[in-house]
Design a protein around this motif. Sequence first.
Motif, PDB file in Angstrom:
ATOM      1  N   CYS A 114       4.552  -0.771   3.141  1.00 13.69           N
ATOM      2  CA  CYS A 114       4.066   0.588   2.870  1.00 13.69           C
ATOM      3  C   CYS A 114       5.096   1.309   2.015  1.00 13.69           C
ATOM      4  O   CYS A 114       6.254   1.423   2.403  1.00 13.69           O
ATOM      5  CB  CYS A 114       3.864   1.364   4.158  1.00 13.69           C
ATOM      6  SG  CYS A 114       2.511   0.762   5.153  1.00 13.69           S
ATOM      7  N   THR A 156       0.829  -1.190   0.000  1.00 14.59           N
ATOM      8  CA  THR A 156       0.000   0.000   0.000  1.00 14.59           C
ATOM      9  C   THR A 156       0.871   1.251   0.000  1.00 14.59           C
ATOM     10  O   THR A 156       2.086   1.181   0.156  1.00 14.59           O
ATOM     11  CB  THR A 156      -0.967   0.008   1.211  1.00 14.59           C
ATOM     12  OG1 THR A 156      -1.943   1.038   1.031  1.00 14.59           O
ATOM     13  CG2 THR A 156      -0.239   0.194   2.532  1.00 14.59           C
ATOM     14  N   GLU A 216      -2.124  -5.609  -3.739  1.00 11.42           N
ATOM     15  CA  GLU A 216      -1.860  -4.162  -3.825  1.00 11.42           C
ATOM     16  C   GLU A 216      -3.164  -3.395  -3.640  1.00 11.42           C
ATOM     17  O   GLU A 216      -4.168  -3.677  -4.301  1.00 11.42           O
ATOM     18  CB  GLU A 216      -1.258  -3.815  -5.182  1.00 11.42           C
ATOM     19  CG  GLU A 216      -0.971  -2.344  -5.351  1.00 11.42           C
ATOM     20  CD  GLU A 216      -0.520  -1.978  -6.753  1.00 11.42           C
ATOM     21  OE1 GLU A 216      -0.553  -0.776  -7.066  1.00 11.42           O
ATOM     22  OE2 GLU A 216      -0.160  -2.874  -7.544  1.00 11.42           O
ATOM     23  N   SER A 217      -3.150  -2.414  -2.730  1.00  9.91           N
ATOM     24  CA  SER A 217      -4.351  -1.629  -2.467  1.00  9.91           C
ATOM     25  C   SER A 217      -3.989  -0.232  -1.980  1.00  9.91           C
ATOM     26  O   SER A 217      -3.111  -0.071  -1.130  1.00  9.91           O
ATOM     27  CB  SER A 217      -5.217  -2.309  -1.402  1.00  9.91           C
ATOM     28  OG  SER A 217      -6.304  -1.485  -1.049  1.00  9.91           O
ATOM     29  N   SER A 218      -4.700   0.751  -2.483  1.00 10.73           N
ATOM     30  CA  SER A 218      -4.477   2.125  -2.017  1.00 10.73           C
ATOM     31  C   SER A 218      -5.341   2.453  -0.795  1.00 10.73           C
ATOM     32  O   SER A 218      -5.180   3.511  -0.190  1.00 10.73           O
ATOM     33  CB  SER A 218      -4.764   3.120  -3.142  1.00 10.73           C
ATOM     34  OG  SER A 218      -6.111   2.997  -3.550  1.00 10.73           O
ATOM     35  N   ASN A 263      -5.572  -4.431   6.397  1.00 10.62           N
ATOM     36  CA  ASN A 263      -4.221  -4.814   6.782  1.00 10.62           C
ATOM     37  C   ASN A 263      -4.215  -6.000   7.753  1.00 10.62           C
ATOM     38  O   ASN A 263      -3.274  -6.782   7.772  1.00 10.62           O
ATOM     39  CB  ASN A 263      -3.475  -3.632   7.387  1.00 10.62           C
ATOM     40  CG  ASN A 263      -4.209  -3.007   8.559  1.00 10.62           C
ATOM     41  OD1 ASN A 263      -5.344  -2.548   8.414  1.00 10.62           O
ATOM     42  ND2 ASN A 263      -3.576  -2.965   9.713  1.00 10.62           N
ATOM     43  N   LYS A 297       3.690   2.665  -5.689  1.00 12.55           N
ATOM     44  CA  LYS A 297       3.102   1.321  -5.564  1.00 12.55           C
ATOM     45  C   LYS A 297       3.174   0.558  -6.883  1.00 12.55           C
ATOM     46  O   LYS A 297       3.577  -0.605  -6.908  1.00 12.55           O
ATOM     47  CB  LYS A 297       1.628   1.395  -5.127  1.00 12.55           C
ATOM     48  CG  LYS A 297       1.385   1.806  -3.726  1.00 12.55           C
ATOM     49  CD  LYS A 297      -0.088   1.731  -3.363  1.00 12.55           C
ATOM     50  CE  LYS A 297      -1.007   2.485  -4.276  1.00 12.55           C
ATOM     51  NZ  LYS A 297      -0.929   3.928  -4.253  1.00 12.55           N
ATOM     52  N   LEU A 326      -5.860   0.164   1.923  1.00 10.59           N
ATOM     53  CA  LEU A 326      -5.642  -0.959   2.838  1.00 10.59           C
ATOM     54  C   LEU A 326      -5.947  -0.588   4.288  1.00 10.59           C
ATOM     55  O   LEU A 326      -6.720  -1.270   4.969  1.00 10.59           O
ATOM     56  CB  LEU A 326      -4.198  -1.442   2.705  1.00 10.59           C
ATOM     57  CG  LEU A 326      -3.881  -2.722   3.449  1.00 10.59           C
ATOM     58  CD1 LEU A 326      -4.421  -3.915   2.690  1.00 10.59           C
ATOM     59  CD2 LEU A 326      -2.390  -2.855   3.654  1.00 10.59           C
TER      60      LEU A 326
END
Length: 128
Positions: free
Chosen positions: A123, A7, A105-107, A115, A14, A109
Amino acid sequence: MLEIALTGCRYSGKSSVSKLFRKIGVPVFDSDTILKFILNFRTYVEDPIKSNVGSFVYSGGFLDPSAFVTDSIFDRTIDVVEFELFQAWESFKLKHKDKPYVIFESSILFERKWNTKFDKVICIFASK
């Protein structure tokens, strides 16, 4: 299999880090892209979103980005499709069950408290 989340803020790198992982053979699940696909092309989510959030979030059959003026509107929208996102994640893991680890992958999270679902979190950040 180790489940790792990746994230970071916008423009933090990322995507660049994900490309590096892919280049060395690590499977990366791009949850932001999958969410966009579910929200814009799975027509059966439109009615639940309209019921949970309001019809104003759609314009011309697609989500209207300008409708997301509060975190609450965004969160309620994601609430509707979160289950399907994690079903896709489970399918992704099954497809790559021979790998020692996979990356999610996540913006969003930490905002969604996802998480806690992972063994490790990476991060990404970039200096000003």
